[in-house]
Scaffold this active site. Sequence first.
Site, mmCIF file in Angstrom:
data_model
loop_
_atom_site.group_PDB
_atom_site.id
_atom_site.type_symbol
_atom_site.label_atom_id
_atom_site.label_comp_id
_atom_site.label_asym_id
_atom_site.label_seq_id
_atom_site.Cartn_x
_atom_site.Cartn_y
_atom_site.Cartn_z
ATOM 1 N N SER A 51 0.855 -1.189 0.000
ATOM 2 C CA SER A 51 0.000 0.000 0.000
ATOM 3 C C SER A 51 0.890 1.238 0.000
ATOM 4 C CB SER A 51 -0.954 -0.018 1.205
ATOM 5 O OG SER A 51 -1.914 1.013 1.109
ATOM 6 N N THR A 52 0.734 2.136 0.963
ATOM 7 C CA THR A 52 1.483 3.388 0.977
ATOM 8 C C THR A 52 2.991 3.123 0.932
ATOM 9 O OG1 THR A 52 -0.265 4.319 2.350
ATOM 10 C CG2 THR A 52 1.779 5.579 2.186
ATOM 11 N N HIS A 112 -2.493 -1.042 -3.499
ATOM 12 C CA HIS A 112 -3.646 -0.161 -3.338
ATOM 13 C C HIS A 112 -3.453 1.098 -4.170
ATOM 14 C CE1 HIS A 112 -4.177 -2.067 0.905
ATOM 15 N NE2 HIS A 112 -4.722 -2.821 -0.035
ATOM 16 N N MET A 138 -0.290 1.132 5.307
ATOM 17 C CA MET A 138 -1.056 1.442 6.513
ATOM 18 C C MET A 138 -2.200 0.448 6.672
ATOM 19 S SD MET A 138 -0.916 3.806 8.864
ATOM 20 C CE MET A 138 -1.919 4.292 10.265
ATOM 21 N N ASP A 171 -4.631 -4.764 5.938
ATOM 22 C CA ASP A 171 -4.970 -5.576 4.778
ATOM 23 C C ASP A 171 -3.809 -6.498 4.436
ATOM 24 O OD1 ASP A 171 -6.455 -6.534 2.626
ATOM 25 O OD2 ASP A 171 -5.702 -5.005 1.250
#
Length: 377
Positions: free
Chosen positions: A189-190, A215, A308, A311
């Site tokens: 993600s991030t 993501h 973050m 998930d």
Amino acid sequence: MPASGSNKIRVLIVDDSASVRTTLSEIIAADPDLEVMATAADPYVAVERIRQEVPDVIFLDIELPRMDGITFLKKIMAQKPIPVVICSSLAQAGSDTLMQALEAGAVDVVAKPRVDTAQFLQESRMRICDAAKAAAHAKLRGLRKTAPALTVEAKLTADAIIPPFSDSRRESMIARMPVTDPLIAIGASTGGTEALREVLVALPPDCPPILIVQHMPEKFTGAFARRLNAACAVEVKEAEDGDIVVAGRVLIAPGNVHMQLVRNGSRYTTKIVEGPHISRHRPSVDILFRSTAQSAGRNAMGMLLTGMGDDGARGLLEMRQMGSHTVAQDEESSVVFGMPKEAIQRGAAARVLPLTKMAAEINAFSRNAPRPTGASE
């Protein structure tokens, strides 16, 4: 801490559209963890706002008057790094331009809020607020920001799309799982776009097939795949329903849909499915990991990178329980140590490694994995 004594994450919004500034302000102000520090119609006004008070996060459009967003972003990163989330209309800015923004130092990209239906507005709210919170915890240039603890919000699990295995079925499937060629499933993600680039460029052209959930917004994953494909020895493409999973190919889940792994005998394919947000994301790492656990088991390796939230943590644990080799990124090399931390705390990661060693781990897994000796079921 701001002068008001508030412990909220302070956001500066930079967009030349008054209506977008208003909508973003309303979305951010409605979240108990966030507050709008200020708004600005162009980078010059934004600089004056920053001189008065430094925000925790900046939401930045690409197309701005007097100075474009990419140029402003580069100046921020060179002079006073602040976590920046690009908030732009993908159709106007172009997804390739947004990739340039991530390469210039932006920590995330979100689409401008959609207000045409209640569902789209709610999804925009969730994505925007989650991006702000993740950015506030991002580590820039080796320095991790201290941000307030976040409230835990309700979320759907992978059960909403893929039924979990019972204990008895899991034991039965482990015993009956045929040996196939190895494959890799990765979630991020991030901070993940640059992390994935570092891993993939170090892989040989004959590496095991790789499936990735990163993501990111709809229409953005295609540009991401194209840029990686140009930089890597492996083939990288945005996944389509029914794609064959073969060595030397990397498949990236399209934005706004889920990707599953499906096994037919000794062959694997992808399945692209609609569905609700899982663990507050679509695509969800948990969906990829659970389907990989159930379809590939010991033939697979799961890798959870920077991001973050949680998930992928449940899914990685399910992969380990099904005999998969599992790895999580360490804190020092993570831009945001959220998803890997959750996986480590749940006992999902067999190994915890820095980003620089992930490619070598994939190569080692490929070398040591058993290969099928004949036809599988």
